[in-house]
Write a protein that holds these residues in place. Structure first.
Motif, PDB file in Angstrom:
ATOM      1  N   ILE A  93      -6.621 -36.858  36.557  1.00  0.00           N
ATOM      2  CA  ILE A  93      -5.383 -36.833  35.737  1.00  0.00           C
ATOM      3  C   ILE A  93      -4.229 -37.012  36.705  1.00  0.00           C
ATOM      4  N   GLY A  94      -3.406 -38.040  36.344  1.00  0.00           N
ATOM      5  CA  GLY A  94      -2.059 -38.248  37.134  1.00  0.00           C
ATOM      6  C   GLY A  94      -1.783 -39.641  37.711  1.00  0.00           C
ATOM      7  N   SER A  95      -0.933 -39.518  38.642  1.00  0.00           N
ATOM      8  CA  SER A  95      -0.641 -40.758  39.330  1.00  0.00           C
ATOM      9  C   SER A  95      -1.348 -41.295  40.557  1.00  0.00           C
ATOM     10  N   VAL A  96      -1.190 -42.798  40.880  1.00  0.00           N
ATOM     11  CA  VAL A  96      -1.717 -43.231  42.049  1.00  0.00           C
ATOM     12  C   VAL A  96      -0.538 -44.049  42.773  1.00  0.00           C
ATOM     13  N   ALA A  97      -0.502 -43.756  43.860  1.00  0.00           N
ATOM     14  CA  ALA A  97       0.661 -44.220  44.641  1.00  0.00           C
ATOM     15  C   ALA A  97       0.572 -45.867  44.815  1.00  0.00           C
ATOM     16  N   LYS A  98      -0.654 -46.502  44.773  1.00  0.00           N
ATOM     17  CA  LYS A  98      -0.744 -47.840  44.690  1.00  0.00           C
ATOM     18  C   LYS A  98      -0.286 -48.440  43.126  1.00  0.00           C
ATOM     19  N   TYR A  99      -0.096 -47.718  42.249  1.00  0.00           N
ATOM     20  CA  TYR A  99       0.379 -48.131  40.830  1.00  0.00           C
ATOM     21  C   TYR A  99       1.375 -47.461  40.476  1.00  0.00           C
ATOM     22  N   LEU A 118       4.429 -35.013  32.384  1.00  0.00           N
ATOM     23  CA  LEU A 118       5.031 -36.001  33.451  1.00  0.00           C
ATOM     24  C   LEU A 118       5.921 -36.878  32.893  1.00  0.00           C
ATOM     25  N   CYS A 119       5.446 -37.615  31.680  1.00  0.00           N
ATOM     26  CA  CYS A 119       6.271 -38.684  31.473  1.00  0.00           C
ATOM     27  C   CYS A 119       7.898 -38.187  30.789  1.00  0.00           C
ATOM     28  N   ARG A 120       7.668 -36.868  30.661  1.00  0.00           N
ATOM     29  CA  ARG A 120       9.179 -36.389  30.089  1.00  0.00           C
ATOM     30  C   ARG A 120       9.821 -36.125  31.579  1.00  0.00           C
ATOM     31  N   GLY A 121       9.327 -36.158  32.630  1.00  0.00           N
ATOM     32  CA  GLY A 121       9.850 -35.910  34.218  1.00  0.00           C
ATOM     33  C   GLY A 121       9.758 -34.307  34.372  1.00  0.00           C
ATOM     34  N   GLY A 122       8.950 -33.781  33.772  1.00  0.00           N
ATOM     35  CA  GLY A 122       8.556 -32.493  34.275  1.00  0.00           C
ATOM     36  C   GLY A 122       7.597 -32.321  35.353  1.00  0.00           C
ATOM     37  N   THR A 123       7.254 -31.248  35.753  1.00  0.00           N
ATOM     38  CA  THR A 123       5.917 -30.832  36.619  1.00  0.00           C
ATOM     39  C   THR A 123       5.134 -29.676  35.998  1.00  0.00           C
ATOM     40  N   VAL A 124       3.686 -30.039  36.436  1.00  0.00           N
ATOM     41  CA  VAL A 124       2.811 -29.089  35.965  1.00  0.00           C
ATOM     42  C   VAL A 124       2.047 -28.657  37.058  1.00  0.00           C
ATOM     43  N   THR A 158     -12.151 -30.947  25.791  1.00  0.00           N
ATOM     44  CA  THR A 158     -11.290 -30.192  26.603  1.00  0.00           C
ATOM     45  C   THR A 158     -10.457 -30.775  27.677  1.00  0.00           C
ATOM     46  N   PHE A 159     -11.125 -31.519  28.295  1.00  0.00           N
ATOM     47  CA  PHE A 159     -10.080 -32.337  29.344  1.00  0.00           C
ATOM     48  C   PHE A 159      -9.130 -33.259  28.841  1.00  0.00           C
ATOM     49  N   SER A 160      -9.387 -33.963  27.705  1.00  0.00           N
ATOM     50  CA  SER A 160      -8.610 -34.711  27.150  1.00  0.00           C
ATOM     51  C   SER A 160      -7.235 -34.087  26.592  1.00  0.00           C
ATOM     52  N   VAL A 161      -7.335 -32.918  26.107  1.00  0.00           N
ATOM     53  CA  VAL A 161      -6.362 -32.107  25.746  1.00  0.00           C
ATOM     54  C   VAL A 161      -5.374 -31.550  26.913  1.00  0.00           C
ATOM     55  N   ILE A 162      -6.299 -31.232  28.107  1.00  0.00           N
ATOM     56  CA  ILE A 162      -5.469 -30.838  29.400  1.00  0.00           C
ATOM     57  C   ILE A 162      -4.778 -32.018  29.990  1.00  0.00           C
ATOM     58  N   ALA A 163      -5.491 -33.539  29.677  1.00  0.00           N
ATOM     59  CA  ALA A 163      -4.797 -34.505  30.185  1.00  0.00           C
ATOM     60  C   ALA A 163      -3.564 -35.003  29.595  1.00  0.00           C
ATOM     61  N   ALA A 164      -3.616 -34.756  27.989  1.00  0.00           N
ATOM     62  CA  ALA A 164      -2.521 -34.966  27.239  1.00  0.00           C
ATOM     63  C   ALA A 164      -1.235 -34.198  27.686  1.00  0.00           C
ATOM     64  N   GLU A 165      -1.704 -32.928  27.909  1.00  0.00           N
ATOM     65  CA  GLU A 165      -0.508 -32.075  27.964  1.00  0.00           C
ATOM     66  C   GLU A 165       0.092 -32.479  29.445  1.00  0.00           C
ATOM     67  N   GLU A 206      -2.354 -30.295  40.212  1.00  0.00           N
ATOM     68  CA  GLU A 206      -3.030 -30.528  41.345  1.00  0.00           C
ATOM     69  C   GLU A 206      -4.513 -30.217  41.544  1.00  0.00           C
ATOM     70  N   LEU A 207      -4.955 -29.573  40.673  1.00  0.00           N
ATOM     71  CA  LEU A 207      -6.488 -29.448  40.457  1.00  0.00           C
ATOM     72  C   LEU A 207      -7.216 -30.850  39.995  1.00  0.00           C
ATOM     73  N   TYR A 208      -6.265 -31.648  39.207  1.00  0.00           N
ATOM     74  CA  TYR A 208      -6.962 -32.919  38.795  1.00  0.00           C
ATOM     75  C   TYR A 208      -6.411 -34.125  39.637  1.00  0.00           C
ATOM     76  N   ALA A 209      -5.753 -33.898  40.598  1.00  0.00           N
ATOM     77  CA  ALA A 209      -5.211 -35.232  41.412  1.00  0.00           C
ATOM     78  C   ALA A 209      -6.024 -35.875  41.770  1.00  0.00           C
ATOM     79  N   MET A 210      -5.651 -37.367  41.860  1.00  0.00           N
ATOM     80  CA  MET A 210      -6.442 -38.351  42.166  1.00  0.00           C
ATOM     81  C   MET A 210      -7.109 -38.286  43.717  1.00  0.00           C
ATOM     82  N   THR A 211      -6.175 -37.413  44.713  1.00  0.00           N
ATOM     83  CA  THR A 211      -6.229 -37.392  45.986  1.00  0.00           C
ATOM     84  C   THR A 211      -7.142 -36.172  46.582  1.00  0.00           C
ATOM     85  N   ARG A 212      -7.471 -35.305  45.493  1.00  0.00           N
ATOM     86  CA  ARG A 212      -8.150 -34.237  45.635  1.00  0.00           C
ATOM     87  C   ARG A 212      -9.383 -34.202  46.541  1.00  0.00           C
TER      88      ARG A 212
END
Length: 85
Positions: free
Chosen positions: A36-42, A69-75, A57-64, A79-85
C-alpha cells in the motif's frame, strides 16, 4: 479428487459422480501483507496491491492509508505496507 477419495473411504457403498469442478488461483505476498502506498517510478500515483486471504481487512486499511495520503497527511503504520519493505 481429495474430497471424492475421502467420501469413498467414509461411505464405500455410495456411488457418486462429479458434476462440476473448479479451482481458484490464490496468491499472497511473501510476508502476507499487502503493498500500500507510492512507488517512486510513478509519481502522483498510489497503489493497493496483494490482498491475499485478508482482502476485506486489508482493503479497509488501504482505504484509510490512501485517503489520508491523498489529503496530504501521514500514516505512521504505512511503512508496514510500503512497496520498499
Amino acid at each position: 479428487a481429495t474430497i471424492e477419495g475421502r467420501l469413498q473411504r467414509l461411505a464405500p457403498s455410495l456411488v457418486t459422480e462429479t458434476a462440476y469442478s473448479w479451482t481458484g488461483t490464490f496468491a499472497e505476498t511473501d510476508d502476507g501483507l499487502p503493498y500500500i502506498g507510492s512507488v517512486a517510478k510513478y509519481p502522483g500515483m498510489l497503489f493497493a496491491l496483494g490482498y491475499g486471504g485478508n482482502g476485506i481487512t486489508f482493503s479497509v486499511i488501504a482505504a484509510e492509508i490512501l485517503s489520508t495520503l491523498c489529503r496530504g497527511g501521514t500514516v505512521a503504520s504505512a511503512e508496514l505496507y510500503a512497496m520498499t519493505r
